[in-house]
Write a protein that holds these residues in place. Structure first.
Motif, PDB file in Angstrom:
ATOM      1  N   GLU A   7       1.137  -1.105   0.102  1.00 41.83           N
ATOM      2  CA  GLU A   7      -0.344   0.057   0.428  1.00 41.83           C
ATOM      3  C   GLU A   7       0.936   1.959  -0.027  1.00 41.83           C
ATOM      4  O   GLU A   7       0.975   2.131  -0.500  1.00 41.83           O
ATOM      5  N   ALA A   8       2.277   0.964   1.016  1.00 45.52           N
ATOM      6  CA  ALA A   8       2.734   2.470   1.091  1.00 45.52           C
ATOM      7  C   ALA A   8       3.483   2.451  -0.367  1.00 45.52           C
ATOM      8  O   ALA A   8       3.694   3.802  -1.374  1.00 45.52           O
ATOM      9  N   SER A   9       3.737   1.220  -1.262  1.00 48.54           N
ATOM     10  CA  SER A   9       4.376   1.429  -2.629  1.00 48.54           C
ATOM     11  C   SER A   9       3.202   2.146  -3.366  1.00 48.54           C
ATOM     12  O   SER A   9       3.410   3.409  -4.742  1.00 48.54           O
ATOM     13  N   SER A  10       2.297   1.662  -3.406  1.00 47.24           N
ATOM     14  CA  SER A  10       0.740   1.848  -4.105  1.00 47.24           C
ATOM     15  C   SER A  10       0.929   3.401  -3.806  1.00 47.24           C
ATOM     16  O   SER A  10       1.013   4.204  -4.985  1.00 47.24           O
ATOM     17  N   LEU A  11       0.751   4.228  -3.060  1.00 46.11           N
ATOM     18  CA  LEU A  11       0.627   5.440  -2.670  1.00 46.11           C
ATOM     19  C   LEU A  11       2.052   6.331  -3.160  1.00 46.11           C
ATOM     20  O   LEU A  11       1.449   7.729  -4.021  1.00 46.11           O
ATOM     21  N   ALA A  12       3.338   5.843  -2.945  1.00 50.22           N
ATOM     22  CA  ALA A  12       4.326   6.137  -3.783  1.00 50.22           C
ATOM     23  C   ALA A  12       4.441   6.554  -5.119  1.00 50.22           C
ATOM     24  O   ALA A  12       4.864   7.703  -5.534  1.00 50.22           O
ATOM     25  N   ARG A  13       3.779   5.453  -5.841  1.00 49.11           N
ATOM     26  CA  ARG A  13       3.416   4.991  -7.522  1.00 49.11           C
ATOM     27  C   ARG A  13       2.186   6.429  -7.600  1.00 49.11           C
ATOM     28  O   ARG A  13       2.550   7.419  -8.465  1.00 49.11           O
ATOM     29  N   LEU A  17       6.435   9.063  -6.746  1.00 51.49           N
ATOM     30  CA  LEU A  17       7.869   9.259  -5.986  1.00 51.49           C
ATOM     31  C   LEU A  17       8.616   7.990  -6.286  1.00 51.49           C
ATOM     32  O   LEU A  17       9.328   7.677  -5.226  1.00 51.49           O
ATOM     33  N   ASP A  18       8.541   7.887  -7.052  1.00 53.59           N
ATOM     34  CA  ASP A  18       9.415   5.969  -7.677  1.00 53.59           C
ATOM     35  C   ASP A  18      10.771   7.052  -7.696  1.00 53.59           C
ATOM     36  O   ASP A  18      11.246   8.072  -8.106  1.00 53.59           O
ATOM     37  N   GLY A  19      12.260   5.679  -7.195  1.00 58.76           N
ATOM     38  CA  GLY A  19      12.970   7.044  -6.918  1.00 58.76           C
ATOM     39  C   GLY A  19      13.842   7.181  -5.398  1.00 58.76           C
ATOM     40  O   GLY A  19      14.790   7.711  -5.264  1.00 58.76           O
ATOM     41  N   ALA A  54       7.581   0.542  -5.676  1.00 59.58           N
ATOM     42  CA  ALA A  54       8.459   1.268  -6.313  1.00 59.58           C
ATOM     43  C   ALA A  54       9.236   1.258  -6.232  1.00 59.58           C
ATOM     44  O   ALA A  54       9.802   0.555  -4.873  1.00 59.58           O
ATOM     45  N   PRO A  55       9.786   2.108  -6.945  1.00 63.29           N
ATOM     46  CA  PRO A  55      11.626   1.983  -6.599  1.00 63.29           C
ATOM     47  C   PRO A  55      11.993   2.950  -5.152  1.00 63.29           C
ATOM     48  O   PRO A  55      11.645   4.018  -5.334  1.00 63.29           O
TER      49      PRO A  55
END
Length: 80
Positions: A7-13, A17-19, A54-55
């Protein structure tokens, strides 16, 4: 744990916020959960490696003492 990381990665994408995504987490299950720091860190790393995140710009495990920090460093540097 895996669901929270995804979920945190999904929010980053979603927020482009990749990278730039920094994941910081305590060692889940290491204390009252009864796993101990070695099993907790290893399990968490397995979940992180298996997830399509996400990266990451950085991965930080939050620990309370030097011994736990040494355990995390050991697990992070162990061969897969």
């Amino acid at each position: 744990m895996a669901a929270a990381i995804r979920e945190a990665s999904s929010l980053a994408r979603e927020n482009q916020l990749d990278g730039a995504f920094v994941l910081a987490t305590p060692l889940l299950g290491a204390g009252h959960g009864g796993l101990g720091p070695v099993a907790s860190a290893a399990s968490m790393m397995d979940g992180i490696r298996a997830a399509e995140l996400a990266p990451l710009a950085a991965l930080r495990f939050v620990v309370l003492d030097d011994q736990a920090a040494r355990v995390v460093r050991h697990v992070l540097n162990a061969p897969r």
